[in-house]
Design an enzyme around this catalytic site. Sequence first.
Site, mmCIF file in Angstrom:
data_model
loop_
_atom_site.group_PDB
_atom_site.id
_atom_site.type_symbol
_atom_site.label_atom_id
_atom_site.label_comp_id
_atom_site.label_asym_id
_atom_site.label_seq_id
_atom_site.Cartn_x
_atom_site.Cartn_y
_atom_site.Cartn_z
ATOM 1 N N CYS A 144 -7.878 -4.118 -2.762
ATOM 2 C CA CYS A 144 -7.767 -3.013 -3.705
ATOM 3 C C CYS A 144 -8.866 -3.184 -4.756
ATOM 4 O O CYS A 144 -9.090 -4.295 -5.245
ATOM 5 C CB CYS A 144 -6.405 -3.033 -4.379
ATOM 6 S SG CYS A 144 -6.249 -1.703 -5.560
ATOM 7 N N ASP B 121 -11.701 8.465 -9.875
ATOM 8 C CA ASP B 121 -10.775 7.339 -9.941
ATOM 9 C C ASP B 121 -11.338 6.051 -9.362
ATOM 10 O O ASP B 121 -11.102 4.978 -9.874
ATOM 11 C CB ASP B 121 -9.496 7.723 -9.176
ATOM 12 C CG ASP B 121 -8.302 6.888 -9.608
ATOM 13 O OD1 ASP B 121 -8.027 6.886 -10.814
ATOM 14 O OD2 ASP B 121 -7.687 6.245 -8.747
ATOM 15 N N ASN B 122 -12.062 6.155 -8.275
ATOM 16 C CA ASN B 122 -12.423 4.952 -7.512
ATOM 17 C C ASN B 122 -13.913 4.700 -7.459
ATOM 18 O O ASN B 122 -14.442 4.309 -6.446
ATOM 19 C CB ASN B 122 -11.943 5.122 -6.062
ATOM 20 C CG ASN B 122 -10.516 4.678 -5.906
ATOM 21 O OD1 ASN B 122 -10.025 3.901 -6.720
ATOM 22 N ND2 ASN B 122 -9.864 5.163 -4.886
#
Length: 543
Positions: free
Chosen positions: A155, A296-297
């Site tokens: 993650c 977001d990523n």
Amino acid sequence: MACSYKIDANHRSDSHVRTDNNFTLVEEDSSSDDYEDRVNYKDVIRKGNSELESSISDPRDEATPDNWIKRNSTMVRLTANHPFNSEAPLPRLMHHGFITPIPLHYVRNHGPVPKASWNDWTIEITGLVKRPAQLTMYNLINSFKSKEFPVTLVCAGNRRKEQNMEKKTKGFNWGAAGVSTSVWRGVPLRDVLKSCGILSRKKKAFYVCFEGAEDLPGEHGGGGSKYGTSIKRDIAMDASRDIIIAYMQNGENLSPDHGFPVRMIIPGFIGGRMVKWLKRIIVTTEESKNYYHYKDNRVLPSQVDAKLADEKGGGKKVTRVEVTMDGGETWYVCTLDHPEKCSKYGKYWCWCFWSVEVEVLDMIRAKEIAVRAWDETLNTQPEKLIWNVMGMMNNCWFRVRTKECELQGEIGILFEHPTQPGEQSGGWMEEKHLEKSSNSTPSMNTSSKTFSMSEVKKHNSADSAWIIVHGHIYDCTRFLKDHPGGTVSILNKAGTNCTKAFDAIHSDNAKEMLEKYRIGELITIGYTSDSTTSSPNNSIHGT
Ligand code: HEM
């Protein structure tokens, strides 16, 4: 007398035909033609599974849309009860070594898990392709040759709690176990795209976008849209990247939390690119504009420039791991164990393990042990944490503090990690930032209103949802449908004091937003810690 001690740890580097719904462990072609690893996966998986307690219908899921899913009860939940974001306790993860049993594989969910049916599921391939297609699971599995190999997933928020100790980011508190390795089976993306006649770069087919199933909760940020992301066409079509549309994990159907019936596996990329519950693949000219891709990523460490970012992208072998016990003055070179052999393109997709022998007394005297790894292109981990607002990509030296202690009359060593995941306390790092508004007492026209705990407890439904954070009472009712974490996550805490959970999950921005909903203060009688069961006699006030 000096004796030596062995430190062991892991360091991450970064055809079968189905006829019905019952999958068994793959018997044919289980070591793919590309891979010839040292590990016998089937045995490792069986052993891991046999050591594991059964997954259960967890009471924490009862009041959530996920109440039909069985989960391992030891998983550390990082965003209260829902959505399910969790990592295994680190010692359990390490105990299992190279292959992580499915129930202990970390999970990152943005909303409820879709209830999917194998027989009805389709994947649409559309956009800049000559022959758009709608593949059923049957088509996918029977029309293309599958591959199976181990991949470590990480993650992007792994070890974010360390960043949050420096200064709160926009993300919740991942510990160090947001990383896991499974054996994945699937169909090469490039074969599927080729069969659909993907257009050339000349025809402006530059990106391949992936989209998941359900609309995500909330009306702001990513809410109301599907999870989505993209990769460059050249990456998607590069055989050496081993990108697959996966439908099996560790020899089983995907589990609901890991994307049943089908998800992307993009080795060497962050977990956030590997869309679960895959519904659409769209070939486009532009990069995905999906909130989760664009906002977001998307973080790279500051030392990575555009050229380097294009060159990297995973698959590099970890060639050196070093341990220091004097703050980086001198380094011990560790012995490496790579259970995986590289692909025919020379790529490594999994974590490896290291060990080193050191003197116990040196270790006690050192007070801190730090580890860093190097890959074959001499890329190494930074010494210091590099804070960024999304709390992504923390990969600085991992530092464990040591302390001499006495254990049943014998001298022992206490090892302390930087943090513990989620709401768990412990770890040597101290929180540097001051709590923002949820901890403070800004002047509010409502602050004179007080309520008892028994009054707050009554407001535990969608008609009236109150929460207590740091002794202040907030009426969240009108915010429920807009909440980026979904209605259910607030409803689960409605009528309770959820200070600890709220602080662990939210950014300073969210804490500022909270003030809009403040309606009064809790009557102070005594003090309890964060609890969903505080009795009226044990009311809480902020510290
Ligand atoms: C009026 C009260 C609340 C406000 C204003 C609020 C606001 C927000 C915001 C802005 C986010 C996006 C991430 C961020 O910026 O931090 C968020 C995410 C989230 N919130 Fe809340 N929140 C509230 C109450 C709660 C409660 C009571 C819970 C449960 C303990 C909760 C659980 C979550 C979860 C699970 C996420 C999603 C995290 C993720 O998947 O990344 N929230 N909230």
